[in-house]
Design a protein around this motif. Structure first.
Motif, PDB file in Angstrom:
ATOM      1  N   ASN A 316      18.096  20.319  24.346  1.00 26.51           N
ATOM      2  CA  ASN A 316      19.360  20.602  23.670  1.00 26.51           C
ATOM      3  C   ASN A 316      19.208  21.720  22.643  1.00 26.51           C
ATOM      4  N   MET A 317      18.258  22.623  22.922  1.00 29.07           N
ATOM      5  CA  MET A 317      17.997  23.642  21.897  1.00 29.07           C
ATOM      6  C   MET A 317      17.848  25.057  22.455  1.00 29.07           C
ATOM      7  N   MET A 318      18.095  26.009  21.574  1.00 30.12           N
ATOM      8  CA  MET A 318      17.728  27.401  21.817  1.00 30.12           C
ATOM      9  C   MET A 318      16.755  27.773  20.693  1.00 30.12           C
ATOM     10  N   GLU A 319      16.197  28.949  20.812  1.00 35.40           N
ATOM     11  CA  GLU A 319      15.232  29.347  19.796  1.00 35.40           C
ATOM     12  C   GLU A 319      15.477  30.800  19.388  1.00 35.40           C
ATOM     13  N   THR A 320      15.342  31.057  18.096  1.00 33.15           N
ATOM     14  CA  THR A 320      15.412  32.436  17.600  1.00 33.15           C
ATOM     15  C   THR A 320      14.084  32.747  16.931  1.00 33.15           C
ATOM     16  N   LEU A 321      13.461  33.842  17.349  1.00 25.23           N
ATOM     17  CA  LEU A 321      12.152  34.203  16.784  1.00 25.23           C
ATOM     18  C   LEU A 321      12.260  35.508  16.013  1.00 25.23           C
ATOM     19  N   PHE A 322      11.787  35.508  14.765  1.00 30.27           N
ATOM     20  CA  PHE A 322      11.694  36.772  14.024  1.00 30.27           C
ATOM     21  C   PHE A 322      10.356  37.422  14.366  1.00 30.27           C
ATOM     22  N   VAL A 323      10.439  38.649  14.854  1.00 30.81           N
ATOM     23  CA  VAL A 323       9.228  39.331  15.305  1.00 30.81           C
ATOM     24  C   VAL A 323       9.024  40.613  14.493  1.00 30.81           C
ATOM     25  N   VAL A 324       7.781  40.845  14.070  1.00 24.45           N
ATOM     26  CA  VAL A 324       7.447  42.124  13.431  1.00 24.45           C
ATOM     27  C   VAL A 324       6.533  42.866  14.393  1.00 24.45           C
ATOM     28  N   ASP A 325       6.953  44.052  14.803  1.00 21.19           N
ATOM     29  CA  ASP A 325       6.205  44.784  15.835  1.00 21.19           C
ATOM     30  C   ASP A 325       4.847  45.293  15.369  1.00 21.19           C
ATOM     31  N   SER A 326       4.840  46.028  14.238  1.00 22.37           N
ATOM     32  CA  SER A 326       3.571  46.632  13.795  1.00 22.37           C
ATOM     33  C   SER A 326       2.745  45.605  13.046  1.00 22.37           C
ATOM     34  N   PRO A 327       1.418  45.772  13.094  1.00 23.98           N
ATOM     35  CA  PRO A 327       0.569  44.810  12.387  1.00 23.98           C
ATOM     36  C   PRO A 327       0.878  44.784  10.891  1.00 23.98           C
ATOM     37  N   ILE A 328       0.997  43.576  10.332  1.00 20.85           N
ATOM     38  CA  ILE A 328       1.191  43.432   8.887  1.00 20.85           C
ATOM     39  C   ILE A 328      -0.143  43.675   8.194  1.00 20.85           C
ATOM     40  N   SER A 329      -1.247  43.380   8.915  1.00 23.57           N
ATOM     41  CA  SER A 329      -2.569  43.639   8.348  1.00 23.57           C
ATOM     42  C   SER A 329      -3.495  44.049   9.487  1.00 23.57           C
ATOM     43  N   LYS A 330      -4.509  44.817   9.132  1.00 26.88           N
ATOM     44  CA  LYS A 330      -5.473  45.279  10.154  1.00 26.88           C
ATOM     45  C   LYS A 330      -6.722  44.407  10.138  1.00 26.88           C
ATOM     46  N   VAL A 373      15.043  31.907  24.511  1.00 26.80           N
ATOM     47  CA  VAL A 373      14.478  32.469  23.281  1.00 26.80           C
ATOM     48  C   VAL A 373      15.086  33.852  23.013  1.00 26.80           C
ATOM     49  N   VAL A 374      15.644  34.002  21.819  1.00 27.58           N
ATOM     50  CA  VAL A 374      16.157  35.314  21.393  1.00 27.58           C
ATOM     51  C   VAL A 374      15.177  35.866  20.372  1.00 27.58           C
ATOM     52  N   LYS A 375      14.773  37.141  20.552  1.00 23.76           N
ATOM     53  CA  LYS A 375      13.869  37.745  19.569  1.00 23.76           C
ATOM     54  C   LYS A 375      14.645  38.731  18.689  1.00 23.76           C
ATOM     55  N   ILE A 376      14.528  38.534  17.386  1.00 22.46           N
ATOM     56  CA  ILE A 376      15.129  39.464  16.428  1.00 22.46           C
ATOM     57  C   ILE A 376      13.959  40.279  15.881  1.00 22.46           C
ATOM     58  N   ILE A 377      13.983  41.581  16.178  1.00 26.14           N
ATOM     59  CA  ILE A 377      12.760  42.365  15.961  1.00 26.14           C
ATOM     60  C   ILE A 377      12.943  43.412  14.860  1.00 26.14           C
ATOM     61  N   ILE A 378      11.982  43.417  13.930  1.00 22.67           N
ATOM     62  CA  ILE A 378      11.895  44.561  13.013  1.00 22.67           C
ATOM     63  C   ILE A 378      10.579  45.263  13.329  1.00 22.67           C
ATOM     64  N   GLU A 379      10.561  46.571  13.054  1.00 21.67           N
ATOM     65  CA  GLU A 379       9.352  47.286  13.427  1.00 21.67           C
ATOM     66  C   GLU A 379       8.253  47.042  12.406  1.00 21.67           C
ATOM     67  N   LYS A 380       8.637  47.051  11.116  1.00 18.00           N
ATOM     68  CA  LYS A 380       7.628  46.881  10.067  1.00 18.00           C
ATOM     69  C   LYS A 380       8.124  45.883   9.043  1.00 18.00           C
ATOM     70  N   GLY A 387      16.052  44.648   4.150  1.00 17.17           N
ATOM     71  CA  GLY A 387      17.439  44.915   3.739  1.00 17.17           C
ATOM     72  C   GLY A 387      18.338  44.967   4.967  1.00 17.17           C
ATOM     73  N   GLN A 388      17.848  45.632   6.012  1.00 17.82           N
ATOM     74  CA  GLN A 388      18.629  45.713   7.266  1.00 17.82           C
ATOM     75  C   GLN A 388      18.849  44.324   7.846  1.00 17.82           C
ATOM     76  N   LEU A 389      17.779  43.535   7.836  1.00 23.95           N
ATOM     77  CA  LEU A 389      17.850  42.192   8.431  1.00 23.95           C
ATOM     78  C   LEU A 389      18.826  41.295   7.658  1.00 23.95           C
ATOM     79  N   ILE A 390      18.868  41.467   6.343  1.00 20.49           N
ATOM     80  CA  ILE A 390      19.804  40.664   5.533  1.00 20.49           C
ATOM     81  C   ILE A 390      21.233  40.945   5.988  1.00 20.49           C
ATOM     82  N   TYR A 391      21.596  42.216   6.049  1.00 21.28           N
ATOM     83  CA  TYR A 391      22.988  42.501   6.408  1.00 21.28           C
ATOM     84  C   TYR A 391      23.272  42.100   7.855  1.00 21.28           C
ATOM     85  N   PHE A 392      22.314  42.356   8.742  1.00 19.01           N
ATOM     86  CA  PHE A 392      22.515  41.965  10.141  1.00 19.01           C
ATOM     87  C   PHE A 392      22.875  40.480  10.213  1.00 19.01           C
TER      88      PHE A 392
END
Ligand code: PA5
Length: 428
Positions: A316-330, A373-380, A387-392
């Motif tokens: 009875n569920m769907m899923e939303t995943l927040f994805v960051v494309d570029s590595p946050i750390s190396k 599964v829906v992916k909401i993607i930011i690059e960095k 800020g973009q994600l907040i308004y979206f």
């Protein structure tokens, strides 16, 4: 710009029903833009991006810089929309264990006596050099009368008045322009004040002083955050595809009887943001018997907990995943001389890559388990893209909730617990 990936979701719906839902989403978007939907006097979260107030951004940034110079501890005292946004952005962008500037603590978001008692002890404990802590307090309440916040404020400010000679500079209030108990206290005590615009409700207020002052005290560039939101606003005024696609998909899931949206991320940095969306969606859509319950899951941690349920529990569920494309750390897996731990195959690999594989594997498994599964993607992961994600999310919430024919801007149900509690406490 925010990217919405529906590749692992569209298989659950027909093309024709998606097209119809997009039309409905478009009508809902027009209601938001024209201000013709219910609650249309609460659209200030759009107005402030159409007409940015640079003087106020500047005032907040300068005030925050002074606080950062002097404070050891900065307390954000608020609940609901009066603290979730600031917490989300500070947690996302500040380094764990190693943030510069004052320690940021939260209060007024529950009524634990133990928490407040220990907080007071902590504030009164001198620093390692024996000097007293320099404490600043930002009380945030639009109504000025929310009990959780008011009780914590009373407790902390009583001590601050006894302890500091310059207490007026240390207490900052963020509230509605007029009215409310908090405004009376501000008038009596002369604390500095930031105004929450009349036409912006708590959960849509992160880009007002509600969120901006604490975020700026957290050392985050609020100009960049704010103008990130402005750029998404301008983009979505002309190109609505991402917002319409996601709201149409959520709407169809709701219509088909899906009960939960599991909002998750493989980036622990984004868990605060997931909780912010939970509050935004929960109070906006959960009324009149409607809404997808926004449940938060932090991965891969929760794959060892509710992951089992997502994979094989009630369908009875769907899923939303927040994805960051570029590595946050190396940061990578250290090489060691022996392979006794049998991890040699991961020698030198970035944790980011390992995490990405876990994410891809999980999406595949959830899909096979019947969860779209829906992916909401930011690059960095940076201030501009958050800020973009907040308004979206603000716009998507308004559009989708209008599709349900519900007012996204009130929260009448929140009053019920308050009335019962006040009765029990004997409030007149
Ligand atoms: O979104 C909302 O309006 C609520 O979550 C409020 O932010 C929350 O109830 C706190 O209210 P107040 O700022 O009046 O103390």
């Amino acid at each position: 710009m925010i990217n919405v990936d529906l590749n692992e979701a569209l298989g659950f719906i027909e093309d024709s029903e998606f097209e119809e839902a997009i039309d409905l989403a478009n009508n809902a978007f027009t209601k938001v833009v024209d201000g013709t939907g219910p609650g249309n006097d609460w659209l200030g979260w759009r107005r402030i991006l159409a007409e940015p107030n640079d003087a106020e951004l500047d005032r907040i940034a300068r005030h925050a810089a002074k606080i950062r110079e002097d404070a050891d501890v900065f307390i954000v005292c608020g609940i609901g929309g009066s603290f979730t946004g600031a917490k989300a952005i500070i947690e996302a962008l500040n380094l764990p264990f190693n943030s510069s500037g004052p320690e940021i603590l939260f209060a007024g978001h529950h009524m634990s006596g133990r928490y407040l008692e220990q907080l007071m002890k902590y504030l009164q404990t001198p620093k390692s050099d024996g000097e007293p802590k320099s404490v600043y307090l930002n009380v945030i309440s639009k109504s000025g009368s929310t009990l959780e916040t008011a009780l914590a404020f009373r407790t902390i400010r009583k001590w601050m008045h006894e302890f500091y000679d310059d207490v007026k500079d240390r207490i900052i209030a963020t509230t509605g322009e007029t009215g409310g108990v908090l405004n009376k206290i501000i008038d009596e005590e002369g604390y500095s004040k930031y105004i929450i615009p009349e036409d912006i409700g708590g959960r849509y207020s992160v880009l007002t002083p509600v969120g901006l002052l604490p975020i700026s005290v957290g050392g985050i560039d609020i100009q960049t955050l704010y103008y990130g939101a402005v750029s998404e606003y301008e983009h979505l005024e002309n190109d609505t595809e991402t917002v319409l696609n996601y709201s149409a998909f959520r709407y169809l899931m709701h219509k088909k009887g899906v009960a939960l949206d599991v909002i998750g991320s493989f980036e622990p940095e984004l868990m605060g943001f997931a909780y912010w969306t939970q509050q935004l969606l929960g109070e906006s859509e959960g009324k009149e018997g409607m809404g997808l319950f926004p449940a938060v899951a932090g991965y891969s941690t929760d794959l060892h907990s509710i992951g089992q349920m997502i994979q094989q529990g009630q369908r009875n569920m769907m899923e939303t995943l927040f994805v960051v494309d570029s590595p946050i750390s190396k940061f990578s897996v250290p090489k060691v001389n022996s392979d006794t731990d049998q991890l040699g195959y991961l020698d030198g690999k970035l944790f980011h890559e390992i995490n990405k594989s876990a994410q891809q594997g999980t999406v595949q498994a959830h899909l096979e388990g019947g969860v779209p599964v829906v992916k909401i993607i930011i690059e960095k992961l940076n201030a501009q893209q958050l800020g973009q994600l907040i308004y979206f999310y603000e716009l998507m919430t308004a559009v989708y909730v209008y599709m349900l024919n519900v007012n996204p801007f009130n929260q009448p149900g929140v009053e019920n617990y308050k009335q019962a509690m006040y009765r029990l406490l004997g409030k007149k």
